[in-house]
Design a protein around this motif. Sequence first.
Motif, short mmCIF file in Angstrom:
data_model
loop_
_atom_site.label_atom_id
_atom_site.label_comp_id
_atom_site.label_asym_id
_atom_site.label_seq_id
_atom_site.Cartn_x
_atom_site.Cartn_y
_atom_site.Cartn_z
N GLN A 1 -12.71 -0.15 -3.05
CA GLN A 1 -12.00 0.75 -2.14
C GLN A 1 -11.44 1.93 -2.93
O GLN A 1 -10.89 1.76 -4.00
N LYS B 1 -7.81 2.02 0.68
CA LYS B 1 -6.63 1.18 0.45
C LYS B 1 -5.49 1.56 1.39
O LYS B 1 -4.78 0.71 1.92
N ALA C 1 -6.14 0.28 4.95
CA ALA C 1 -5.87 -1.16 5.04
C ALA C 1 -4.38 -1.41 5.20
O ALA C 1 -3.95 -2.17 6.08
N ARG C 2 -3.60 -0.76 4.36
CA ARG C 2 -2.13 -0.93 4.39
C ARG C 2 -1.56 -0.41 5.72
O ARG C 2 -0.74 -1.07 6.36
N ILE D 1 -10.23 -6.08 7.14
CA ILE D 1 -9.86 -4.66 7.03
C ILE D 1 -8.50 -4.54 6.38
O ILE D 1 -8.29 -3.76 5.45
N GLU D 2 -7.55 -5.35 6.85
CA GLU D 2 -6.18 -5.28 6.35
C GLU D 2 -6.05 -5.73 4.90
O GLU D 2 -5.19 -5.23 4.18
N ASP D 3 -6.89 -6.66 4.47
CA ASP D 3 -6.78 -7.09 3.07
C ASP D 3 -7.74 -6.32 2.15
O ASP D 3 -7.82 -6.59 0.96
N GLY D 4 -8.44 -5.34 2.72
CA GLY D 4 -9.27 -4.46 1.91
C GLY D 4 -10.62 -5.01 1.52
O GLY D 4 -11.31 -4.45 0.68
#
Length: 189
Positions: free
Chosen positions: A6, A11, A14-15, A50-53
């Motif tokens: 990423q 990144k 995701a965050r 998606i959220e944890d990349g």
Amino acid sequence: MPAPQQGPIGKRIARNVAELRAARGLSLREMSERMGKLGRPTLSTGIMKIEDGTRRVDVDDLVALALALDVTPNRLLLPPEAGTDKGVDLTPAVTAPTEDAAWRWAVGEYALFPLDAPTPAADVVKFMAANRPHASTNLSVLEQEIAAHLKDLKPVARAARAAEQAGVPFRVLLDYLRLTDALNSTDDN
């Protein structure tokens, strides 16, 4: 399979997705349902990735995620705040000088390059015309409108410069001008 590499935007997306989903009280399942209703079916596990990349977001995902979270795509791409002097990584090799600069570039108000030389006014107008089609559809029309109102705009420009010199951030000045009617603060009281 190893996680995809990423970049800074990936990144940040995701965050931002994780933080916005949590702030809205949405479960992974509810977010998945929203994505499906928007025509971009994504399993709960896909949202989690998606959220944890570990899952990349393509542009179609980006727009659907923004709609599902009731934000703009820019809100997913950039930091949640503006106004600090922190730089914003846009690519591994390009950093916007401040959060304000990144946001102003993203909404078509500010050309990032060249960073080391003043941008001629004509270049700024061209940048804005190309990136803000909702605000002006034609460069020559924008130039004509400014020229037609130049006498009345000069005191506004002087007042804006004075406010900036007094420490009023440019974004506050713009927001004030946009919201004066809504704030009922058009008088000098």
